[in-house]
Scaffold this motif. Structure first.
Motif, short mmCIF file in Angstrom:
data_model
loop_
_atom_site.label_atom_id
_atom_site.label_comp_id
_atom_site.label_asym_id
_atom_site.label_seq_id
_atom_site.Cartn_x
_atom_site.Cartn_y
_atom_site.Cartn_z
N GLU A 76 0.84 -1.20 0.00
CA GLU A 76 0.00 0.00 0.00
C GLU A 76 0.87 1.26 0.00
OE1 GLU A 76 -3.16 0.15 -0.44
OE2 GLU A 76 -3.65 -1.98 -0.22
N GLU A 77 0.39 2.28 -0.66
CA GLU A 77 1.19 3.49 -0.87
C GLU A 77 0.87 4.61 0.11
OE1 GLU A 77 0.36 4.35 -4.92
OE2 GLU A 77 1.27 2.49 -5.66
N THR A 78 -0.12 4.39 0.98
CA THR A 78 -0.47 5.41 1.96
C THR A 78 -0.51 4.78 3.35
OG1 THR A 78 -2.86 5.03 1.77
CG2 THR A 78 -1.86 6.63 0.26
N PRO A 79 -0.24 5.56 4.39
CA PRO A 79 -0.30 5.02 5.75
C PRO A 79 -1.68 4.46 6.11
CG PRO A 79 0.90 7.09 5.73
CD PRO A 79 0.31 6.94 4.36
N LEU A 80 -2.74 5.16 5.75
CA LEU A 80 -4.08 4.67 6.08
C LEU A 80 -4.46 3.46 5.23
CD1 LEU A 80 -5.97 8.05 6.62
CD2 LEU A 80 -5.41 6.34 8.35
N GLY A 81 -3.91 3.37 4.04
CA GLY A 81 -4.15 2.20 3.21
C GLY A 81 -3.59 0.94 3.85
N ARG A 82 -2.42 1.05 4.47
CA ARG A 82 -1.84 -0.11 5.15
C ARG A 82 -2.68 -0.50 6.37
NH1 ARG A 82 4.74 -0.10 4.75
NH2 ARG A 82 4.83 0.17 2.49
N PHE A 89 5.06 6.19 1.18
CA PHE A 89 4.21 6.42 2.34
C PHE A 89 4.97 7.16 3.44
CE2 PHE A 89 6.27 2.55 3.66
CZ PHE A 89 6.31 2.60 5.04
N GLU A 90 6.31 6.98 3.50
CA GLU A 90 7.10 7.74 4.49
C GLU A 90 7.05 9.23 4.18
OE1 GLU A 90 9.51 3.81 3.94
OE2 GLU A 90 8.36 5.19 2.68
N ALA A 91 7.14 9.56 2.89
CA ALA A 91 7.06 10.97 2.50
C ALA A 91 5.67 11.53 2.79
CB ALA A 91 7.40 11.13 1.02
N THR A 92 4.65 10.68 2.67
CA THR A 92 3.29 11.11 3.02
C THR A 92 3.21 11.46 4.50
OG1 THR A 92 2.32 9.73 1.29
CG2 THR A 92 0.88 10.41 3.10
N PHE A 93 3.80 10.64 5.34
CA PHE A 93 3.85 10.96 6.77
C PHE A 93 4.47 12.33 7.01
CE2 PHE A 93 3.67 6.33 8.21
CZ PHE A 93 2.51 6.49 8.96
N LEU A 94 5.61 12.60 6.38
CA LEU A 94 6.32 13.85 6.59
C LEU A 94 5.52 15.04 6.07
CD1 LEU A 94 9.93 12.64 5.73
CD2 LEU A 94 9.02 13.18 8.00
N SER A 95 4.82 14.84 4.96
CA SER A 95 3.97 15.90 4.43
C SER A 95 2.79 16.17 5.36
CB SER A 95 3.46 15.51 3.04
OG SER A 95 2.53 16.44 2.54
N ASP A 96 2.16 15.10 5.84
CA ASP A 96 1.01 15.26 6.73
C ASP A 96 1.41 15.85 8.09
OD1 ASP A 96 -0.53 14.27 4.72
OD2 ASP A 96 -0.82 12.29 5.61
N ALA A 97 2.68 15.73 8.45
CA ALA A 97 3.18 16.35 9.68
C ALA A 97 3.55 17.80 9.46
CB ALA A 97 4.38 15.57 10.21
N ASN A 98 3.28 18.31 8.26
CA ASN A 98 3.56 19.71 7.90
C ASN A 98 5.06 20.03 8.02
OD1 ASN A 98 2.99 22.29 7.01
ND2 ASN A 98 2.43 23.06 9.05
N THR A 99 5.86 19.19 7.38
CA THR A 99 7.29 19.44 7.28
C THR A 99 7.65 19.63 5.81
OG1 THR A 99 8.01 17.13 6.96
CG2 THR A 99 7.66 17.90 9.24
N ASN A 100 8.84 20.13 5.59
CA ASN A 100 9.35 20.32 4.24
C ASN A 100 10.42 19.25 3.98
OD1 ASN A 100 10.23 21.21 1.74
ND2 ASN A 100 11.35 22.98 2.54
N TYR A 101 9.96 18.09 3.55
CA TYR A 101 10.89 17.01 3.23
C TYR A 101 11.63 17.38 1.95
CZ TYR A 101 12.56 12.36 1.92
OH TYR A 101 13.34 11.29 1.54
N LEU A 102 12.92 17.41 2.00
CA LEU A 102 13.71 17.98 0.91
C LEU A 102 13.67 17.16 -0.38
CD1 LEU A 102 16.81 19.32 2.89
CD2 LEU A 102 14.81 20.56 2.05
#
Length: 377
Positions: free
Chosen positions: A188-194, A256-269
């Motif tokens: 799965e490609e999203t945290p909630l999907g898993r 999905f890790e990048a999704t976590f970082l985006s949903d945490a309102n961070t700027n993943y480089l």
């Protein structure tokens, strides 16, 4: 085992877990008239369809690049011996990945688990008590499961993982007349999907309503805390990962890790990079882009700043290292050395997101205590 876990890369450990996996059940063609729409919101790898006298469970993504799906007819009637027809609710099960353990516990059916390959991987205190009392049998190594003991246990079902369609172990299990279902939650490609794969276990154990309720609560908490994170005007820059054999592995922008970082309102480089897995970069590229990053999440398997410093001279030159803003999940382990994050995080993305928001925006979750992560000291 602890040494093995701590020295392996995240990918290697997950690969080891996946190799414990299983073969595919036979593809079937079951009557699809009067199909009722499933209630699957995020997961793409399975579907559940209800009919008048039975329920159909469809595994659409059992392994990478699967070109066919697998259908199982779930019915209250006694199984006819067809491995694609399963009498439910099931009363005994063997699973092959620690990621299945939290889902069993959330549904309060961990007592139905009768066997597991390499029980030392299991971190949950509740399930470890069952192991210590002998209720859950050790089935050996994942790649060479003790099929003789498995046959003696005669579980109603084996739930496994497989990297591809060629898995001799699970073919052997099916020859014993034991149904096997491949769990593809890791694809799965999203945290909630898993996390939504709890619904698969719910329908198997006759606890579909409970599974829906549990997932809805996880979803609600995830979206609620995501909305809280968006209130922050600060958006710290983030790097992730670390070196493994001179290659820096970090999450791709669509993972999905990048999704976590985006949903945490961070700027993943590397948020704009393509790919749903990981990126393999040289250290010069990572240093050039990430040396001034505010936060460093999951720096491989290092447990202390001193270990990180000794591993490579360039690590201490990162701003996040200088400011001690490096966070890891490897220090929180079960009694046998299993990393709790690997076991629990797929089922509880809401807790992962809370951890990341606590790291990035500590002022927003002042009372919250970390579940997985801690600052590297």
């Amino acid at each position: 085992m602890k040494s093995l876990i701590l020295k392996s890369s995240t990918f290697s450990l997950l690969l080891l877990l996946l190799l414990s996996c299983k073969n595919e059940p036979k593809a079937t063609s079951i009557e699809t008239n009067n199909k009722a729409n499933g209630n699957i919101k995020y997961a793409r790898g399975f579907d559940i369809q209800h009919f008048e006298n039975y329920t159909k469970l469809i595994i659409k993504a059992p392994y990478q690049n699967a070109d066919k799906s697998f259908e199982f007819k779930l019915t209250k009637a006694k199984s006819s011996g067809n491995l694609n027809s399963i009498q439910t609710p099931i009363n005994s099960i063997v699973v092959t990945s620690t990621t299945h353990i939290p889902m069993l516990e959330l549904l309060q059916v961990e007592d139905k688990l009768v066997g597991y390959p390499n029980t030392n991987y299991i971190s949950s205190k509740k399930t470890r008590k069952l192991i210590s009392k002998g209720f859950i049998k050790e089935l050996g190594h994942e790649q060479s499961m003790n099929t003789e003991l498995l046959l003696d246990l005669n579980p109603d079902l084996v739930v496994g993982f497989s990297l591809n369609s060629n898995n001799k172990l699970f073919s052997t299990i099916e020859k014993f007349g034991i149904p096997v279902i491949l769990n593809g939650d890791w694809l799965e490609e999203t945290p909630l999907g898993r996390a939504e794969w709890i619904k698969v276990f719910g329908v198997l154990f006759g606890k579909e309503k409970e599974a829906d309720s549990i997932f809805n609560k996880i979803e609600y908490d995830y979206l609620k805390v995501k909305a809280i994170a968006l209130k922050s005007l600060n958006k710290p820059t983030v790097i992730s990962g670390g070196l493994f054999k001179d290659i820096w592995n970090l999450p791709a922008g669509e993972s999905f890790e990048a999704t976590f970082l985006s949903d945490a309102n961070t700027n993943y480089l590397w948020k704009n990079s393509r790919g749903k897995g990981s990126l393999s970069l040289n250290i010069e590229n990572v240093f050039e882009k990430g040396q001034e990053a505010d936060l460093w999440i999951s720096p491989s398997f290092y447990k202390t700043l001193d270990q990180l410093k000794k591993a490579n001279d360039i690590y201490p030159q990162f701003k996040a290292f200088k400011n001690k803003n490096i966070f890891t999940f490897v220090n929180k382990q079960g009694e046998e050395g299993g990393i709790i994050y690997f076991e629990l995080a797929p089922a509880r993305p809401d807790l992962v997101l809370k951890d990341l928001i606590k790291i990035a925006h500590p002022e927003l979750l002042k009372e919250y205590e970390f579940t997985f992560f801690e600052r590297l000291n």
